[in-house]
Design a protein around this motif. Structure first.
Motif, PDB file in Angstrom:
ATOM      1  N   LEU A  72       0.438 -13.664   4.162  1.00 53.05           N
ATOM      2  CA  LEU A  72       0.593 -12.647   3.645  1.00 53.05           C
ATOM      3  C   LEU A  72       2.999 -12.703   3.084  1.00 53.05           C
ATOM      4  O   LEU A  72       2.312 -11.640   1.980  1.00 53.05           O
ATOM      5  CB  LEU A  72       1.211 -11.261   5.270  1.00 53.05           C
ATOM      6  N   ILE A  73       3.394 -13.326   3.005  1.00 54.46           N
ATOM      7  CA  ILE A  73       4.622 -12.805   1.995  1.00 54.46           C
ATOM      8  C   ILE A  73       4.039 -13.261   0.714  1.00 54.46           C
ATOM      9  O   ILE A  73       4.905 -13.209   0.156  1.00 54.46           O
ATOM     10  CB  ILE A  73       5.761 -14.008   2.933  1.00 54.46           C
ATOM     11  N   ALA A  74       2.945 -14.601   1.200  1.00 54.25           N
ATOM     12  CA  ALA A  74       2.895 -14.928  -0.546  1.00 54.25           C
ATOM     13  C   ALA A  74       2.516 -13.993  -1.625  1.00 54.25           C
ATOM     14  O   ALA A  74       2.895 -13.741  -2.615  1.00 54.25           O
ATOM     15  CB  ALA A  74       2.334 -16.192  -0.630  1.00 54.25           C
ATOM     16  N   TYR A  75       1.433 -13.236  -0.414  1.00 53.61           N
ATOM     17  CA  TYR A  75       1.510 -12.020  -1.030  1.00 53.61           C
ATOM     18  C   TYR A  75       2.780 -10.656  -1.247  1.00 53.61           C
ATOM     19  O   TYR A  75       2.382 -10.594  -2.757  1.00 53.61           O
ATOM     20  CB  TYR A  75       0.359 -11.079  -0.202  1.00 53.61           C
ATOM     21  N   VAL A  83      -0.955 -18.452  -3.024  1.00 55.00           N
ATOM     22  CA  VAL A  83      -1.761 -17.101  -2.368  1.00 55.00           C
ATOM     23  C   VAL A  83      -3.300 -18.273  -2.206  1.00 55.00           C
ATOM     24  O   VAL A  83      -3.608 -17.941  -1.678  1.00 55.00           O
ATOM     25  CB  VAL A  83      -1.610 -15.986  -2.606  1.00 55.00           C
ATOM     26  N   LEU A  84      -3.539 -18.649  -3.441  1.00 59.15           N
ATOM     27  CA  LEU A  84      -4.792 -19.296  -3.630  1.00 59.15           C
ATOM     28  C   LEU A  84      -4.086 -20.622  -2.773  1.00 59.15           C
ATOM     29  O   LEU A  84      -5.263 -21.180  -2.201  1.00 59.15           O
ATOM     30  CB  LEU A  84      -4.893 -19.949  -4.986  1.00 59.15           C
ATOM     31  N   TYR A 112      -9.828 -10.721   1.026  1.00 56.33           N
ATOM     32  CA  TYR A 112      -8.466 -10.238   1.294  1.00 56.33           C
ATOM     33  C   TYR A 112      -7.465  -9.811  -0.495  1.00 56.33           C
ATOM     34  O   TYR A 112      -6.689  -8.643  -0.943  1.00 56.33           O
ATOM     35  CB  TYR A 112      -7.432 -11.203   2.004  1.00 56.33           C
ATOM     36  N   MET A 113      -7.590 -10.690  -1.311  1.00 64.91           N
ATOM     37  CA  MET A 113      -7.419 -10.552  -2.580  1.00 64.91           C
ATOM     38  C   MET A 113      -7.815  -9.878  -3.332  1.00 64.91           C
ATOM     39  O   MET A 113      -7.234  -8.930  -4.048  1.00 64.91           O
ATOM     40  CB  MET A 113      -7.745 -12.187  -3.525  1.00 64.91           C
ATOM     41  N   LYS A 120      -3.237  -3.094  -5.616  1.00 62.75           N
ATOM     42  CA  LYS A 120      -1.666  -3.076  -5.869  1.00 62.75           C
ATOM     43  C   LYS A 120      -1.732  -1.583  -7.827  1.00 62.75           C
ATOM     44  O   LYS A 120      -1.171  -2.309  -8.637  1.00 62.75           O
ATOM     45  CB  LYS A 120      -2.176  -4.805  -6.793  1.00 62.75           C
ATOM     46  N   LYS A 121      -3.660  -2.729  -8.286  1.00 65.74           N
ATOM     47  CA  LYS A 121      -3.409  -0.966  -9.362  1.00 65.74           C
ATOM     48  C   LYS A 121      -3.201   0.596  -9.139  1.00 65.74           C
ATOM     49  O   LYS A 121      -2.833   0.918  -9.965  1.00 65.74           O
ATOM     50  CB  LYS A 121      -5.059  -0.962  -9.609  1.00 65.74           C
TER      51      LYS A 121
END
Length: 416
Positions: A72-75, A83-84, A112-113, A120-121
């Motif tokens: 989640l922090i990476a997101y 993330v990957l 999730y991705m 985000k869009k």
């Protein structure tokens, strides 16, 4: 160990690498944004590894939800490579250690991705909060559906609560980290601004001196006195020329533009020597040239690279005023991925203390120097993805080594 002790240990596994990131980035003067991002990614992957490798929420039960916090922090920080990597790490961990269906896990984490990029869009200020809520809700529901038969209600509750609490704690820590880093960067910008002001003060001081000299001589100047004209005009001209050179160097330093094209670097070196031939002869300086005969192509700005080479050779000339047998060696050597250019003289050399400051703007040991020529050379070579290094011993001369990357494709085509 009690449940609470295990939760505390799991918290340490997650938070410790993130705290290391905070301390390193916030207090390292030389770290830039790219390095900061790489360090954060390493810390997040480390955090995930620690909690998977050593974590136990309850006796003999590994943490299931906590491993998602680094993800989640990476997101949050848009570290998509992390993330990957972390997603794959969690998938294989949950498949191998917890016997969950690997296909369903891939579908879950891929979803999730997709959801993250959809949110985000929308371009809302609450992207992270919305995604965190969605992620936590879905992840908790999937966790309950996977383990409600093998875990007690207490175990499930502890896992979910510890996950939510730890997520909140890490978020608060990172917010504080951002504020600390922002403060640090502000201080850094103020220091840089102070340095600019100092540089401007220096150039103002340098200009003020020759203008003051000119004013002094003009005050004494008698236009009807021929002797005054003979004596004072050359001095006035010299001081005005010095001021113009200083201003030109400063303008060039602040507005360096590089326009690259394919060029033969050995041809450029030959041209520079031809242009300086008369000057070297006039100064009785012996020139030894070992420039390669073959064509070697690079991507470069012809005029700027000429400027660098002329500046280096002129510096060598000035360093050999009191040398009995002055000599300059210019050579080029072809390496695997670059060409090495060496300018070497047997002049007075550079003191060790001054050698450390040689690339600094406005630093000079010359009486009428601006201190910008060498600094500009460093910037020009850096703009060509090359390196320039000075080697010198006071009283024994100076050696300058320049490395410039080759245009491999063009050189290969010419070879055929």
């Amino acid at each position: 160990m009690t449940v609470y002790e295990n939760i505390l240990l799991d918290s340490i596994y997650i938070i410790s690498p993130i705290l290391m990131y905070l301390f390193f980035v916030a207090y390292n003067k030389n770290v830039d944004r790219d390095e900061s991002g790489i360090i954060l990614e390493i810390c997040l992957i480390t955090s995930c590894y620690f909690v998977i490798r050593f974590g136990h929420t309850m006796m003999y039960i590994k943490p299931v939800l906590l491993v998602n916090i680094p993800l989640l922090i990476a997101y949050y920080n848009k570290k998509y490579a992390s993330v990957l990597v972390i997603s794959l790490y969690i998938i294989f961990y949950q498949h191998s250690d917890l016997n969950l269906n690997v296909i369903l896990l891939f579908v879950e984490y891929f979803s999730y991705m997709v959801v993250y990029f959809i949110i985000k869009k929308i371009k809302t200020d609450k992207t992270n909060e919305i995604f965190a809520f969605f992620y936590s809700l879905i992840n908790s529901l999937i966790f309950v559906s996977d383990f409600y038969k093998t875990m007690t209600l207490q175990m499930i509750t502890v896992q979910i609560l510890s996950f939510l609490l730890m997520l909140l704690i890490v978020k608060v820590i990172l917010e504080k980290a951002r504020r600390t880093i922002k403060y640090h960067m502000t201080v850094k910008e103020l220091i840089e601004e102070k340095q600019i002001r100092k540089s401007l003060f220096k150039i103002t001081h340098e200009i003020k001196n020759p203008l003051a000299v000119c004013k002094g001589y003009l005050d004494m100047f008698d236009v009807n006195n021929v002797e005054h004209a003979r004596k004072y005009v050359p001095i006035l001209k010299e001081e005005i020329d010095r001021t113009l050179i200083l201003l030109q160097d400063f303008l060039s330093f602040t507005k360096i533009k590089i326009e690259k094209d394919i060029l033969d670097i050995n041809y450029l070196l030959e041209e520079v020597l031809d242009n300086l031939h008369l000057l070297l002869k006039d100064k009785n300086i012996e020139l030894e040239s070992n420039i390669l005969d073959e064509e070697v192509y690079i991507d470069g700005d012809y005029n700027r690279l000429c400027q660098v080479m002329i500046n280096l050779i002129k510096n060598s000339i000035e360093a050999m005023k009191d040398v009995k047998y002055p000599q300059i060696n210019l050579s080029s050597v072809l390496k695997k991925d670059y060409i090495e250019i060496v300018v070497e003289d047997n002049g007075t050399g550079i003191e060790e203390e001054n050698l450390k400051k040689i690339s600094e703007p406005f630093f000079t040991t010359k009486k009428h120097g601006t201190g910008l020529g060498v600094s500009m050379s460093f910037e020009i070579i850096a703009s060509h993805n090359g390196t320039i290094k000075y080697f010198s011993e006071y009283g024994k001369g100076t050696k300058v080594v320049i490395n410039l990357p080759l245009n491999k494709e063009f050189n290969s085509n010419c070879a055929h």
